[in-house]
Design a protein around this motif. Structure first.
Motif, PDB file in Angstrom:
ATOM      1  N   THR A   1       0.796  -1.175  -0.122  1.00  0.00           N
ATOM      2  CA  THR A   1       0.089   0.009  -0.213  1.00  0.00           C
ATOM      3  C   THR A   1       0.861   1.403  -0.155  1.00  0.00           C
ATOM      4  O   THR A   1       0.303   2.277  -0.305  1.00  0.00           O
ATOM      5  CB  THR A   1      -0.869  -0.040   1.350  1.00  0.00           C
ATOM      6  OG1 THR A   1      -0.258  -0.462   2.346  1.00  0.00           O
ATOM      7  CG2 THR A   1      -1.947  -1.000   1.079  1.00  0.00           C
ATOM      8  N   ILE A   2       2.130   1.049   0.289  1.00  0.00           N
ATOM      9  CA  ILE A   2       2.943   2.228   0.348  1.00  0.00           C
ATOM     10  C   ILE A   2       3.614   2.544  -0.975  1.00  0.00           C
ATOM     11  O   ILE A   2       3.579   3.482  -1.728  1.00  0.00           O
ATOM     12  CB  ILE A   2       4.174   2.219   1.567  1.00  0.00           C
ATOM     13  CG1 ILE A   2       3.703   2.006   2.902  1.00  0.00           C
ATOM     14  CG2 ILE A   2       5.065   3.499   1.342  1.00  0.00           C
ATOM     15  CD1 ILE A   2       2.820   3.138   3.376  1.00  0.00           C
TER      16      ILE A   2
ATOM     17  N   VAL B   1       8.512  -1.002   4.009  1.00  0.00           N
ATOM     18  CA  VAL B   1       7.500  -1.484   4.784  1.00  0.00           C
ATOM     19  C   VAL B   1       7.153  -3.065   3.985  1.00  0.00           C
ATOM     20  O   VAL B   1       6.732  -3.894   5.021  1.00  0.00           O
ATOM     21  CB  VAL B   1       6.386  -0.523   4.430  1.00  0.00           C
ATOM     22  CG1 VAL B   1       4.986  -1.211   4.791  1.00  0.00           C
ATOM     23  CG2 VAL B   1       6.363   0.553   5.102  1.00  0.00           C
ATOM     24  N   CYS B   2       7.230  -3.279   2.849  1.00  0.00           N
ATOM     25  CA  CYS B   2       7.110  -4.674   2.491  1.00  0.00           C
ATOM     26  C   CYS B   2       8.372  -5.268   2.345  1.00  0.00           C
ATOM     27  O   CYS B   2       8.303  -6.215   1.614  1.00  0.00           O
ATOM     28  CB  CYS B   2       6.270  -4.436   1.040  1.00  0.00           C
ATOM     29  SG  CYS B   2       7.438  -3.713  -0.259  1.00  0.00           S
TER      30      CYS B   2
ATOM     31  N   THR C   1       9.580  -6.708  -1.054  1.00  0.00           N
ATOM     32  CA  THR C   1       9.154  -7.687  -1.856  1.00  0.00           C
ATOM     33  C   THR C   1       7.994  -7.241  -2.678  1.00  0.00           C
ATOM     34  O   THR C   1       7.365  -7.822  -3.455  1.00  0.00           O
ATOM     35  CB  THR C   1       8.299  -8.855  -0.734  1.00  0.00           C
ATOM     36  OG1 THR C   1       7.521  -8.132  -0.143  1.00  0.00           O
ATOM     37  CG2 THR C   1       9.305  -9.284   0.027  1.00  0.00           C
ATOM     38  N   GLY C   2       7.512  -6.162  -2.301  1.00  0.00           N
ATOM     39  CA  GLY C   2       6.491  -5.453  -3.120  1.00  0.00           C
ATOM     40  C   GLY C   2       5.080  -5.798  -2.642  1.00  0.00           C
ATOM     41  O   GLY C   2       3.882  -5.505  -3.154  1.00  0.00           O
ATOM     42  N   TYR C   3       4.810  -6.755  -1.651  1.00  0.00           N
ATOM     43  CA  TYR C   3       3.519  -7.516  -1.361  1.00  0.00           C
ATOM     44  C   TYR C   3       3.543  -7.571   0.274  1.00  0.00           C
ATOM     45  O   TYR C   3       4.626  -7.514   1.078  1.00  0.00           O
ATOM     46  CB  TYR C   3       3.552  -9.034  -1.779  1.00  0.00           C
ATOM     47  CG  TYR C   3       2.982  -8.931  -3.262  1.00  0.00           C
ATOM     48  CD1 TYR C   3       1.697  -8.778  -3.409  1.00  0.00           C
ATOM     49  CD2 TYR C   3       3.895  -8.784  -4.298  1.00  0.00           C
ATOM     50  CE1 TYR C   3       1.173  -8.845  -4.807  1.00  0.00           C
ATOM     51  CE2 TYR C   3       3.326  -8.972  -5.610  1.00  0.00           C
ATOM     52  CZ  TYR C   3       2.019  -8.878  -5.689  1.00  0.00           C
ATOM     53  OH  TYR C   3       1.647  -8.831  -7.005  1.00  0.00           O
TER      54      TYR C   3
ATOM     55  N   LEU D   1      -2.015  -1.199   8.063  1.00  0.00           N
ATOM     56  CA  LEU D   1      -1.588  -1.000   6.907  1.00  0.00           C
ATOM     57  C   LEU D   1      -2.293   0.183   6.522  1.00  0.00           C
ATOM     58  O   LEU D   1      -2.025   1.211   5.783  1.00  0.00           O
ATOM     59  CB  LEU D   1      -2.002  -2.048   5.834  1.00  0.00           C
ATOM     60  CG  LEU D   1      -1.372  -3.398   5.978  1.00  0.00           C
ATOM     61  CD1 LEU D   1      -1.771  -4.431   5.183  1.00  0.00           C
ATOM     62  CD2 LEU D   1       0.273  -3.001   5.885  1.00  0.00           C
ATOM     63  N   LYS D   2      -3.784   0.372   6.642  1.00  0.00           N
ATOM     64  CA  LYS D   2      -4.409   1.509   6.336  1.00  0.00           C
ATOM     65  C   LYS D   2      -4.135   2.673   6.961  1.00  0.00           C
ATOM     66  O   LYS D   2      -4.055   4.010   6.328  1.00  0.00           O
ATOM     67  CB  LYS D   2      -5.959   1.453   6.571  1.00  0.00           C
ATOM     68  CG  LYS D   2      -6.564   0.338   5.898  1.00  0.00           C
ATOM     69  CD  LYS D   2      -7.149   0.965   4.393  1.00  0.00           C
ATOM     70  CE  LYS D   2      -8.399   1.613   4.512  1.00  0.00           C
ATOM     71  NZ  LYS D   2      -8.954   2.033   3.213  1.00  0.00           N
TER      72      LYS D   2
END
Ligand code: DAH
Length: 340
Positions: A261-262, A270-271, A274-276, A315-316
């Motif tokens: 989400t970033i 944040v991920c 990994t992108g996920y 996450l939100k």
């Protein structure tokens, strides 16, 4: 006498008062019925002839100045009192506590419920104090099965059959036992695990369980439903990824990730580049579970999923410490006013 009158005149000219009461006692002392001025006027006839003129004029001045002074000071005090009165608005709201706001967990929980309501999922709830059957056995965790170790459970010492539910999957058992397919339900609620409290783990948190049972439900239905959810929750451009996993109650099982989400999948801290981001567990309901709950696994199939509300909220809202959700820190909670 003359010198006394002169003294009083000087005193009068210099007189200052701190309150209306002081003005009043000054008035009584000088101008009152038994006041100094009366006494001096009474003395007039005893004053030597050559002093009479001056004495008379001083007395008249004294009377005039004293009266002027009293009027002037009274007016000053009254007007300043009026000012304070007119500036105070006693009807204004005190607003000492400010207006409250919803807690971030129910905000997200309601958002999840709204999304699934739109595609026909109804809400079902179950008890937080569960028995072994609904929390474990019916879900294909046989006694002593090592899978039970996956969740650190609060058991009741006197009765090992009683637990604080470790997940809301127990509610899917109750729903299947009490209804006939088609079933399309989500179960939000609080769950408990015996974990040391830290930024990443807590002894209680919130989940939303989902269950869909009908004839010919396939993994494609699972994927499409969860894609719809992810895009409604995180935005239309969100991608999902299903990774093989293991749960005793689903076969096959998967973990679902959403594109970060970033960084939208480009890779960031944040991920972990990994992108996920992992957000939920899911799978096709194991035929044993259907049979345990009185649903014919030869006729019906279905999928289930379970997600942590704190994880979605994290996450939100970009909250990195789970403990903040239960500390009742007003400064933290006030930040969600606009998220209502
Ligand atoms: N109950 C699981 C947990 O607490 C989450 C879960 C995974 C629920 C897969 C499901 C599922 O219904 O199919 O970790």
């Amino acid at each position: 006498m003359l010198s006394k009158a002169k003294e009083l005149l000087e005193e009068t000219m210099a007189f200052k008062a701190k309150s209306l009461e002081e003005v009043e006692s000054f008035r009584i002392k000088l101008l009152g019925n038994k006041g100094e001025l009366k006494k001096l006027f009474a003395e007039f006839r005893n004053v030597a002839v050559e002093e009479k003129k001056e004495f008379g004029s001083i007395l008249n001045q004294l009377k005039e100045k004293a009266q002027e002074k009293v009027e002037q000071l009274k007016a000053e005090f009254n007007s300043s009192q009026e000012k304070t009165t007119s500036n105070e608005d006693y009807t204004r709201p005190t607003n000492l506590n400010g207006i409250g706001s919803r807690h971030p967990i129910p905000i997200i929980k309601n958002e999840i419920i709204d999304i699934f309501n739109r595609i026909g999922f109804q809400i079902s709830e179950g008890p937080e104090i569960e028995d072994d059957w609904h929390n474990f056995s019916a879900l294909n965790f046989p006694p002593e099965h090592p899978a039970r170790d996956m969740q650190d459970t609060f058991f009741v010492e006197k009765d090992p059959d009683i637990t604080l539910r470790t997940h809301t999957s127990s509610v899917q058992v109750r729903v299947m036992e009490n209804s006939t397919p088609p079933i399309r339900t989500i179960s939000p609620g609080r769950v408990y695990r015996n974990e040391a409290i830290s930024a990443r783990a807590h002894c209680f948190f919130h989940q939303v369980e989902g269950l869909y049972i009908d004839k010919n439900v396939s993994f494609a239905d699972l994927r499409q439903t969860l894609l719809y959810f992810a895009q409604e929750m995180f935005g239309k451009e969100t991608k999902i990824r299903l990774r093989p996993s293991y749960f005793p109650f689903t076969e096959p099982s998967a973990e679902m990730d959403v594109s970060c989400t970033i960084c939208s999948g480009k890779g960031c801290n944040v991920c972990k580049y990994t992108g996920y981001l992992e957000i939920l567990g899911c799978g096709m309901v194991d035929p044993n579970v259907l049979d345990n709950c009185g649903i014919d696994s030869k006729v019906y199939s279905g999928f289930a999923f379970g997600m942590g509300v704190e994880r979605i909220a994290q996450l939100k809202f970009n909250v990195n410490d789970l403990r903040l959700y239960s500390e009742n820190d007003k400064a933290f909670l006030d930040q969600f006013k606009s998220a209502l």
